[in-house]
Enzyme design. Structure first.
Site, PDB file in Angstrom:
ATOM      1  N   LYS A 164       0.825  -1.366   0.107  1.00  0.00           N
ATOM      2  CA  LYS A 164      -0.043  -0.244  -0.068  1.00  0.00           C
ATOM      3  C   LYS A 164       0.897   1.256  -0.118  1.00  0.00           C
ATOM      4  O   LYS A 164       0.503   2.329  -0.464  1.00  0.00           O
ATOM      5  CB  LYS A 164      -0.968   0.064   1.268  1.00  0.00           C
ATOM      6  CG  LYS A 164      -1.897   1.034   1.473  1.00  0.00           C
ATOM      7  CD  LYS A 164      -2.508   1.088   2.815  1.00  0.00           C
ATOM      8  CE  LYS A 164      -2.634   2.389   3.090  1.00  0.00           C
ATOM      9  NZ  LYS A 164      -3.205   2.392   4.525  1.00  0.00           N
ATOM     10  N   ASP A 165       2.014   1.106   0.770  1.00  0.00           N
ATOM     11  CA  ASP A 165       2.794   2.383   0.957  1.00  0.00           C
ATOM     12  C   ASP A 165       3.938   2.605  -0.367  1.00  0.00           C
ATOM     13  O   ASP A 165       4.542   3.332  -0.465  1.00  0.00           O
ATOM     14  CB  ASP A 165       3.722   2.401   2.145  1.00  0.00           C
ATOM     15  CG  ASP A 165       2.710   2.490   3.212  1.00  0.00           C
ATOM     16  OD1 ASP A 165       1.480   3.124   3.144  1.00  0.00           O
ATOM     17  OD2 ASP A 165       2.906   1.943   4.436  1.00  0.00           O
ATOM     18  N   ARG A 207      -9.039   8.504   0.538  1.00  0.00           N
ATOM     19  CA  ARG A 207     -10.093   7.685   0.117  1.00  0.00           C
ATOM     20  C   ARG A 207     -10.933   7.515   1.195  1.00  0.00           C
ATOM     21  O   ARG A 207     -12.429   7.284   0.877  1.00  0.00           O
ATOM     22  CB  ARG A 207      -9.077   6.227   0.054  1.00  0.00           C
ATOM     23  CG  ARG A 207      -9.734   5.169  -0.135  1.00  0.00           C
ATOM     24  CD  ARG A 207      -8.845   3.660  -0.054  1.00  0.00           C
ATOM     25  NE  ARG A 207      -8.318   3.718   1.080  1.00  0.00           N
ATOM     26  CZ  ARG A 207      -8.874   3.066   2.365  1.00  0.00           C
ATOM     27  NH1 ARG A 207      -9.854   2.391   2.072  1.00  0.00           N
ATOM     28  NH2 ARG A 207      -7.961   2.889   3.341  1.00  0.00           N
ATOM     29  N   ARG A 208     -10.570   7.348   2.524  1.00  0.00           N
ATOM     30  CA  ARG A 208     -11.474   7.321   3.479  1.00  0.00           C
ATOM     31  C   ARG A 208     -12.488   8.592   3.576  1.00  0.00           C
ATOM     32  O   ARG A 208     -13.766   8.266   3.840  1.00  0.00           O
ATOM     33  CB  ARG A 208     -10.966   7.128   4.801  1.00  0.00           C
ATOM     34  CG  ARG A 208     -10.182   5.468   4.865  1.00  0.00           C
ATOM     35  CD  ARG A 208      -9.282   5.599   6.231  1.00  0.00           C
ATOM     36  NE  ARG A 208      -8.823   4.279   6.254  1.00  0.00           N
ATOM     37  CZ  ARG A 208      -7.635   3.789   6.892  1.00  0.00           C
ATOM     38  NH1 ARG A 208      -6.657   5.033   7.196  1.00  0.00           N
ATOM     39  NH2 ARG A 208      -7.018   2.632   6.775  1.00  0.00           N
ATOM     40  N   ARG A 211      -2.513  11.880  11.416  1.00  0.00           N
ATOM     41  CA  ARG A 211      -1.484  11.387  11.048  1.00  0.00           C
ATOM     42  C   ARG A 211      -0.803  10.786  12.047  1.00  0.00           C
ATOM     43  O   ARG A 211      -1.071  10.705  13.316  1.00  0.00           O
ATOM     44  CB  ARG A 211      -0.585  12.379  10.361  1.00  0.00           C
ATOM     45  CG  ARG A 211      -1.092  12.852   9.070  1.00  0.00           C
ATOM     46  CD  ARG A 211      -0.572  12.324   7.785  1.00  0.00           C
ATOM     47  NE  ARG A 211       0.818  11.370   8.141  1.00  0.00           N
ATOM     48  CZ  ARG A 211       1.725  11.783   7.808  1.00  0.00           C
ATOM     49  NH1 ARG A 211       1.941  12.977   7.447  1.00  0.00           N
ATOM     50  NH2 ARG A 211       2.856  10.863   8.145  1.00  0.00           N
ATOM     51  N   ARG A 245      -1.723   7.087  16.708  1.00  0.00           N
ATOM     52  CA  ARG A 245      -3.160   7.643  16.472  1.00  0.00           C
ATOM     53  C   ARG A 245      -4.159   7.049  17.596  1.00  0.00           C
ATOM     54  O   ARG A 245      -5.083   7.524  17.864  1.00  0.00           O
ATOM     55  CB  ARG A 245      -3.770   6.906  15.079  1.00  0.00           C
ATOM     56  CG  ARG A 245      -2.938   7.746  13.626  1.00  0.00           C
ATOM     57  CD  ARG A 245      -3.675   7.399  12.648  1.00  0.00           C
ATOM     58  NE  ARG A 245      -2.803   7.265  11.513  1.00  0.00           N
ATOM     59  CZ  ARG A 245      -2.774   6.941  10.256  1.00  0.00           C
ATOM     60  NH1 ARG A 245      -4.084   6.696   9.750  1.00  0.00           N
ATOM     61  NH2 ARG A 245      -2.139   6.700   9.495  1.00  0.00           N
ATOM     62  N   CYS A 254      -0.970  11.544  -4.941  1.00  0.00           N
ATOM     63  CA  CYS A 254      -1.120  11.357  -3.290  1.00  0.00           C
ATOM     64  C   CYS A 254      -2.588  11.908  -2.951  1.00  0.00           C
ATOM     65  O   CYS A 254      -2.914  11.553  -1.859  1.00  0.00           O
ATOM     66  CB  CYS A 254      -0.063  11.742  -2.476  1.00  0.00           C
ATOM     67  SG  CYS A 254       0.554  13.328  -2.801  1.00  0.00           S
TER      68      CYS A 254
HETATM   69  N1  LIG Z   1       0.143   4.407   5.823  1.00  0.00           N
HETATM   70  C1  LIG Z   1      -0.026   3.625   6.947  1.00  0.00           C
HETATM   71  C2  LIG Z   1      -0.214   2.109   6.657  1.00  0.00           C
HETATM   72  N2  LIG Z   1       0.416   1.329   5.915  1.00  0.00           N
HETATM   73  C3  LIG Z   1      -0.123   0.051   5.526  1.00  0.00           C
HETATM   74  C4  LIG Z   1      -1.066   0.168   6.795  1.00  0.00           C
HETATM   75  C5  LIG Z   1      -2.183  -1.019   6.739  1.00  0.00           C
HETATM   76  C6  LIG Z   1      -1.667  -2.235   6.641  1.00  0.00           C
HETATM   77  C7  LIG Z   1      -1.468  -2.973   5.389  1.00  0.00           C
HETATM   78  O1  LIG Z   1      -2.587  -2.675   4.516  1.00  0.00           O
HETATM   79  O2  LIG Z   1      -0.670  -3.514   4.894  1.00  0.00           O
HETATM   80  C8  LIG Z   1      -1.322   1.258   7.295  1.00  0.00           C
HETATM   81  C9  LIG Z   1      -2.333   1.742   8.545  1.00  0.00           C
HETATM   82  C10 LIG Z   1      -3.668   2.111   8.101  1.00  0.00           C
HETATM   83  O3  LIG Z   1      -3.853   2.386   6.887  1.00  0.00           O
HETATM   84  O4  LIG Z   1      -4.508   1.620   8.825  1.00  0.00           O
END
Ligand SMILES: NCc1[nH]cc(CCC(=O)O)c1CC(=O)O
Length: 311
Positions: A83-84, A133-134, A151, A157, A244
């Site tokens: 995801k990152d 997105r959320r 953040r 958090r 982003c």
């Molecule tokens: N940017 C933070 C991040 N990167 C990946 C996850 C969740 C774990 C994943 O999807 O692998 C999160 C935290 C979140 O969005 O709650």
């Protein structure tokens, strides 16, 4: 299979990231008893900068320093949340994904200290999230709720929530499981209620391209279905060329019969417009499925929505 004597693993230093490294170490030890591993934790720009992520120079706020350590030879293996990892451009030159671990839960969860569900939250409830997105999806389905920028890593958090800086949070189920805090979840949201981000719940193992002994060894940790899903999702994002601040969501799924499908959405930031596409791979390979779904959304006007959002 020959395995390097010592594998140095680099990752972010958040509790979630370090738990991810422990999973990788455990899986390596199970496959190669006697293998030695060491952990190289680094702080990333995304961990240090608590403002708006779009103001951080370039993408990869959570990956840049990890990639640099790998390329500098300070470590041999990087663990990333897919995801990152930016998908609009190739991986940093000289690196490659050697494996995608079996996917965890892809869903988001509501964390409300009073135990309410999303539909039960009173109007004006402050939801701590900086995720476009959320925010877009909540605006569409729960316009009476208020999102406040939030953040920091998941533990931080949760601490800020406990300190009253918001009334509730949205966090990934997989992330909460990794930090052993499933207990704080008041509701797990279906992907229909809150479409997950591209790459949700997937950990990728990244190596230097020339490190064939290590690549061969760690590829044994890979999960074939997760590989197909990650490939379709990342190609989708690559073709779409989001930034982003683009509210983009979606997930691929290999069903019980082995069929791959990809569902994806693009939203306007206010959630009022939502473009949808859902296709089955059929004879297409995963990357071509990702391309096809992206093109379907572009045909519906995704480019205009994405480019119209300041970034
Ligand atoms: N940017 C933070 C991040 N990167 C990946 C996850 C969740 C774990 C994943 O999807 O692998 C999160 C935290 C979140 O969005 O709650």
């Amino acid at each position: 299979m020959s395995v390097p004597e010592l594998i140095r693993i680099v990752s972010r230093d958040s509790p979630m990231a370090l738990a991810q490294v422990e999973r990788v170490r455990a899986e390596l030890a199970a496959l190669y008893p006697g293998v030695r591993t060491a952990v190289v934790p680094v702080k990333t720009t995304g961990d240090k900068w608590m403002g708006d992520l779009s103001q951080v120079e370039g993408k990869g706020a959570f990956t840049k320093e990890v990639d640099a350590a790998l390329l500098a030879g300070e470590a041999d293996l990087a663990v990333h949340c897919v995801k990152d990892v930016p998908a609009d451009r190739p991986l940093p030159a000289g690196t490659t994904f050697a494996a995608f671990l079996k996917r965890d839960d892809i869903r988001d969860a509501l964390v409300h200290p009073g135990g309410l569900t999303l539909d039960e939250l009173p109007a004006g409830t402050r939801i701590g999230t900086s995720s476009v997105r959320r925010v877009a999806q909540l605006a569409a389905t729960h316009p009476e709720l208020e999102c406040v920028p939030f953040r920091g890593n998941a533990n931080r958090r949760l601490a800020k929530l406990a300190a009253g800086e918001a009334d509730a949070l949205l966090l990934a189920v997989s992330g909460l499981e990794r930090i052993d805090r499933r207990d704080v979840i008041s509701e797990v949201l279906s992907p229909e209620t809150m479409m997950p981000p591209i790459g949700a719940g997937i950990l990728a193992l990244q190596c230097r391209e020339g490190d064939t002994e290590l690549i061969d060894a760690v590829s044994g940790l890979g999960d074939p279905d997760t590989h197909r899903e990650a490939t379709a999702e990342r190609m989708f994002l690559h073709v779409l060329q989001g930034h982003c601040n683009s509210p983009i969501a979606g997930y691929a799924r290999v069903d019980r019969g082995g069929e791959l499908s990809l569902r994806a959405c693009v939203f306007t930031p206010d959630g009022k417009t939502r473009l949808n596409a859902h296709e089955w791979a059929g004879r297409l390979d995963p990357a071509t499925l990702g391309t096809s779904v992206a093109v379907a959304l572009l045909r519906q006007g995704a480019r205009e929505i994405i480019d119209g959002i300041p970034h």
